[in-house]
Motif scaffolding. Structure first.
Motif, PDB file in Angstrom:
ATOM      1  N   LEU A 141      36.996  46.934  31.925  1.00  0.00           N
ATOM      2  CA  LEU A 141      37.475  46.427  33.146  1.00  0.00           C
ATOM      3  C   LEU A 141      37.075  45.004  33.197  1.00  0.00           C
ATOM      4  O   LEU A 141      35.877  44.660  32.753  1.00  0.00           O
ATOM      5  N   SER A 142      37.844  44.127  33.791  1.00  0.00           N
ATOM      6  CA  SER A 142      37.471  42.801  34.109  1.00  0.00           C
ATOM      7  C   SER A 142      37.777  42.450  35.443  1.00  0.00           C
ATOM      8  O   SER A 142      38.409  43.144  36.127  1.00  0.00           O
ATOM      9  N   CYS A 143      36.878  41.558  36.066  1.00  0.00           N
ATOM     10  CA  CYS A 143      36.672  41.141  37.458  1.00  0.00           C
ATOM     11  C   CYS A 143      36.689  39.611  37.418  1.00  0.00           C
ATOM     12  O   CYS A 143      35.799  39.236  37.049  1.00  0.00           O
ATOM     13  N   ALA A 144      37.728  38.952  37.553  1.00  0.00           N
ATOM     14  CA  ALA A 144      37.754  37.542  37.706  1.00  0.00           C
ATOM     15  C   ALA A 144      37.758  36.946  39.240  1.00  0.00           C
ATOM     16  O   ALA A 144      38.594  37.432  39.910  1.00  0.00           O
ATOM     17  N   ALA A 145      36.829  36.089  39.258  1.00  0.00           N
ATOM     18  CA  ALA A 145      36.425  35.493  40.797  1.00  0.00           C
ATOM     19  C   ALA A 145      37.062  34.195  40.565  1.00  0.00           C
ATOM     20  O   ALA A 145      37.054  33.466  39.619  1.00  0.00           O
ATOM     21  N   SER A 146      37.591  33.624  41.763  1.00  0.00           N
ATOM     22  CA  SER A 146      37.967  32.082  42.006  1.00  0.00           C
ATOM     23  C   SER A 146      37.630  32.011  43.309  1.00  0.00           C
ATOM     24  O   SER A 146      37.641  32.855  44.200  1.00  0.00           O
TER      25      SER A 146
END
Length: 117
Positions: A20-25
């Motif tokens: 799983l990936s969690c990309a924050a912006s």
């Protein structure tokens, strides 16, 4: 404001793996702690793993030795490598980010993980 987008969920057989990936912006500078939670049908949301900007990690006992949380600070992305998956790992997995200077605790929309027996 911080936006979190999870990806990588899916259907896998027991014993398989997913990442799983969690990309924050957004205002990511305030984030000091990123965690993965999961919620199975009819159950409460539970903490699975946490990673801090300083490098500390935490795992719930049920995933120790099978799951690994890691982070790429340059990409503002946190990963959850899940190995030896079991049917009881089936849940919606949510990314959470927070920090002392963040205005609130942030959540992604979740990604479904289904492990078939």
């Amino acid at each position: 404001q911080v936006q979190l987008v999870e990806s990588g969920g899916g259907l896998v057989q027991a014993g398989g793996s997913l990442r799983l990936s969690c990309a924050a912006s957004g205002d990511t500078i305030c984030i000091s702690r990123t965690g993965w939670y999961r919620q199975a049908p009819g159950k409460e949301r539970e903490l699975v793993a946490v990673s801090t900007r300083g490098g500390s990690t935490y795992y719930v006992d049920s995933v120790k030795g099978r799951f690994t949380i890691s982070r790429d600070n340059a990409k503002n992305t946190v990963y959850l490598q899940m190995n030896i998956l079991k049917p009881e790992d089936t849940a919606v997995y949510y990314c959470n980010a927070e920090g002392n200077t963040c205005s609130t605790s942030y959540w992604g929309r979740g990604t479904q993980v289904t492990v078939s027996s």
